[in-house]
Design a protein around this motif. Structure first.
Motif, PDB file in Angstrom:
ATOM      1  N   VAL A  34       1.700  24.688 119.411  1.00  0.00           N
ATOM      2  CA  VAL A  34       0.741  25.994 117.973  1.00  0.00           C
ATOM      3  C   VAL A  34       2.011  26.034 117.341  1.00  0.00           C
ATOM      4  O   VAL A  34       2.206  26.733 116.011  1.00  0.00           O
ATOM      5  CB  VAL A  34       0.555  27.104 118.617  1.00  0.00           C
ATOM      6  CG1 VAL A  34       0.074  27.695 118.004  1.00  0.00           C
ATOM      7  CG2 VAL A  34      -1.018  26.210 119.167  1.00  0.00           C
ATOM      8  N   LEU A  35       3.220  26.828 117.951  1.00  0.00           N
ATOM      9  CA  LEU A  35       4.261  27.733 117.464  1.00  0.00           C
ATOM     10  C   LEU A  35       4.603  26.872 116.250  1.00  0.00           C
ATOM     11  O   LEU A  35       5.245  27.517 115.990  1.00  0.00           O
ATOM     12  CB  LEU A  35       5.368  28.618 118.911  1.00  0.00           C
ATOM     13  CG  LEU A  35       4.623  29.576 119.316  1.00  0.00           C
ATOM     14  CD1 LEU A  35       4.986  29.729 120.725  1.00  0.00           C
ATOM     15  CD2 LEU A  35       3.965  30.418 118.760  1.00  0.00           C
ATOM     16  N   HIS A  36       5.651  25.920 117.134  1.00  0.00           N
ATOM     17  CA  HIS A  36       6.216  25.007 116.321  1.00  0.00           C
ATOM     18  C   HIS A  36       5.375  24.669 114.844  1.00  0.00           C
ATOM     19  O   HIS A  36       5.618  24.603 113.765  1.00  0.00           O
ATOM     20  CB  HIS A  36       6.739  23.531 117.084  1.00  0.00           C
ATOM     21  CG  HIS A  36       7.760  23.880 117.580  1.00  0.00           C
ATOM     22  ND1 HIS A  36       9.116  24.413 117.412  1.00  0.00           N
ATOM     23  CD2 HIS A  36       8.333  24.006 118.864  1.00  0.00           C
ATOM     24  CE1 HIS A  36      10.191  24.066 118.430  1.00  0.00           C
ATOM     25  NE2 HIS A  36       9.598  24.652 119.288  1.00  0.00           N
ATOM     26  N   GLU A  37       3.980  24.138 114.930  1.00  0.00           N
ATOM     27  CA  GLU A  37       3.469  23.106 114.131  1.00  0.00           C
ATOM     28  C   GLU A  37       3.596  25.152 112.707  1.00  0.00           C
ATOM     29  O   GLU A  37       3.149  24.869 111.649  1.00  0.00           O
ATOM     30  CB  GLU A  37       2.020  23.120 114.742  1.00  0.00           C
ATOM     31  CG  GLU A  37       1.415  21.609 114.851  1.00  0.00           C
ATOM     32  CD  GLU A  37       0.651  21.323 115.186  1.00  0.00           C
ATOM     33  OE1 GLU A  37       0.023  22.109 114.312  1.00  0.00           O
ATOM     34  OE2 GLU A  37       0.219  20.320 116.030  1.00  0.00           O
ATOM     35  N   ALA A  38       3.640  26.389 113.756  1.00  0.00           N
ATOM     36  CA  ALA A  38       3.213  27.253 112.908  1.00  0.00           C
ATOM     37  C   ALA A  38       4.247  27.683 111.856  1.00  0.00           C
ATOM     38  O   ALA A  38       4.350  28.409 110.999  1.00  0.00           O
ATOM     39  CB  ALA A  38       2.974  28.773 113.686  1.00  0.00           C
ATOM     40  N   TYR A  94       3.600  28.572 107.716  1.00  0.00           N
ATOM     41  CA  TYR A  94       3.671  29.626 107.772  1.00  0.00           C
ATOM     42  C   TYR A  94       4.657  29.755 106.228  1.00  0.00           C
ATOM     43  O   TYR A  94       4.906  30.551 106.130  1.00  0.00           O
ATOM     44  CB  TYR A  94       4.425  30.736 109.310  1.00  0.00           C
ATOM     45  CG  TYR A  94       3.036  31.079 109.897  1.00  0.00           C
ATOM     46  CD1 TYR A  94       1.810  30.706 109.717  1.00  0.00           C
ATOM     47  CD2 TYR A  94       3.263  31.335 111.035  1.00  0.00           C
ATOM     48  CE1 TYR A  94       0.476  30.808 110.522  1.00  0.00           C
ATOM     49  CE2 TYR A  94       2.525  32.234 111.407  1.00  0.00           C
ATOM     50  CZ  TYR A  94       1.123  31.654 111.378  1.00  0.00           C
ATOM     51  OH  TYR A  94       0.274  32.009 112.512  1.00  0.00           O
ATOM     52  N   THR A  95       6.071  28.690 106.602  1.00  0.00           N
ATOM     53  CA  THR A  95       6.155  28.366 105.635  1.00  0.00           C
ATOM     54  C   THR A  95       6.330  27.637 104.678  1.00  0.00           C
ATOM     55  O   THR A  95       7.384  27.142 103.705  1.00  0.00           O
ATOM     56  CB  THR A  95       8.485  28.129 106.359  1.00  0.00           C
ATOM     57  OG1 THR A  95       7.750  27.155 106.686  1.00  0.00           O
ATOM     58  CG2 THR A  95       8.167  29.251 106.881  1.00  0.00           C
ATOM     59  N   GLU A 133      11.234  27.910 113.319  1.00  0.00           N
ATOM     60  CA  GLU A 133      11.371  26.887 114.899  1.00  0.00           C
ATOM     61  C   GLU A 133      12.738  27.340 115.880  1.00  0.00           C
ATOM     62  O   GLU A 133      11.764  27.430 117.414  1.00  0.00           O
ATOM     63  CB  GLU A 133      12.114  25.460 114.134  1.00  0.00           C
ATOM     64  CG  GLU A 133      11.647  24.441 113.454  1.00  0.00           C
ATOM     65  CD  GLU A 133      10.178  23.827 114.137  1.00  0.00           C
ATOM     66  OE1 GLU A 133       9.713  23.658 114.913  1.00  0.00           O
ATOM     67  OE2 GLU A 133       9.476  23.291 113.119  1.00  0.00           O
ATOM     68  N   ALA A 134      13.746  27.872 115.479  1.00  0.00           N
ATOM     69  CA  ALA A 134      14.110  28.623 116.849  1.00  0.00           C
ATOM     70  C   ALA A 134      13.701  30.035 117.446  1.00  0.00           C
ATOM     71  O   ALA A 134      13.561  29.789 118.735  1.00  0.00           O
ATOM     72  CB  ALA A 134      15.414  28.770 116.128  1.00  0.00           C
ATOM     73  N   VAL A 135      12.344  30.926 116.493  1.00  0.00           N
ATOM     74  CA  VAL A 135      11.921  31.692 117.068  1.00  0.00           C
ATOM     75  C   VAL A 135      11.289  30.903 118.338  1.00  0.00           C
ATOM     76  O   VAL A 135      11.250  31.319 119.885  1.00  0.00           O
ATOM     77  CB  VAL A 135      11.334  32.220 116.358  1.00  0.00           C
ATOM     78  CG1 VAL A 135       9.857  33.290 117.088  1.00  0.00           C
ATOM     79  CG2 VAL A 135      12.366  33.502 115.624  1.00  0.00           C
TER      80      VAL A 135
END
Length: 197
Positions: A92-96, A100-101, A185-187
């Motif tokens: 989810v975080l990587h797809e966000a 998002y960008t 992605e780093a976040v």
């Protein structure tokens, strides 16, 4: 010579109008998007807008559904497809970071950004309920992993779900502030480093 066509209104493409309204709300937020902004974006008159959608709030409600189906359902898909909560939240975080960008549309998450500075309690509450439903879905998946022994028995499942939601919402705002995909992605990587083993 063709007669009888003069003065006929152009056909109204509802899906196209919803797409244009979505971009307007996504860019400006609910409160700052005026009826005149919407009529300009959609290329229709105010009476036509009201006839087609009711009012600004009803139009926004439809837009949120369209947004969810097109851009916001990646969390539900990841939760359903991944074998563990950790894998699902990481996905989810990587797809966000990607969604998002994406330069094809305004940055961030429309459901998060549209709620900023709204004076409409109804709109704020409707968006809060949608965000809360995501947290409940995260928590349910995390709880299942605790029950299966994948996560430690003492895991605070609700706090972990809120943590994932806070990172996701923060990534949305960071993208609106100009953070790029690699930065987000780093976040995501750092956030998953805090996930319990």
């Amino acid at each position: 010579m063709v007669t009888g066509q003069r003065g006929r209104p152009r056909s109204f493409d509802r899906d196209e109008a919803l797409d244009k309204a979505m971009l307007a709300f996504w860019e400006r937020g609910y409160e700052a998007t005026s009826i005149s902004d919407l009529t300009a974006s959609l290329g229709i008159s105010a009476p036509s807008l009201y006839a087609a959608f009711g009012d600004k709030r009803k139009l926004f409600d439809e837009v949120v559904v369209v947004y969810g189906g097109r851009y916001g359902d990646f969390a539900a898909v990841a939760l359903a497809e991944e074998p563990t909560a950790r894998a699902a939240v990481g996905r989810v975080l990587h797809e966000a970071a990607e969604v998002y960008t994406d330069p094809a549309h305004p940055p961030g998450c429309m459901v998060i950004s549209a709620a900023v500075n709204t004076t409409s309690d109804e709109v704020a509450e409707a968006l809060r309920v949608r965000r809360e439903a995501n947290l409940v879905a995260f928590e349910s998946r995390i709880r299942a992993d605790v029950a299966a022994g994948i996560l430690p028995a003492g895991t605070d499942t609700w706090a972990l779900a809120r943590y994932a939601g806070a990172v996701l919402q923060g990534m949305s705002q960071q993208s609106r502030d100009g953070a790029g995909r690699e930065e987000l992605e780093a976040v995501a990587e750092l956030a998953m480093g805090a996930w319990p083993q």
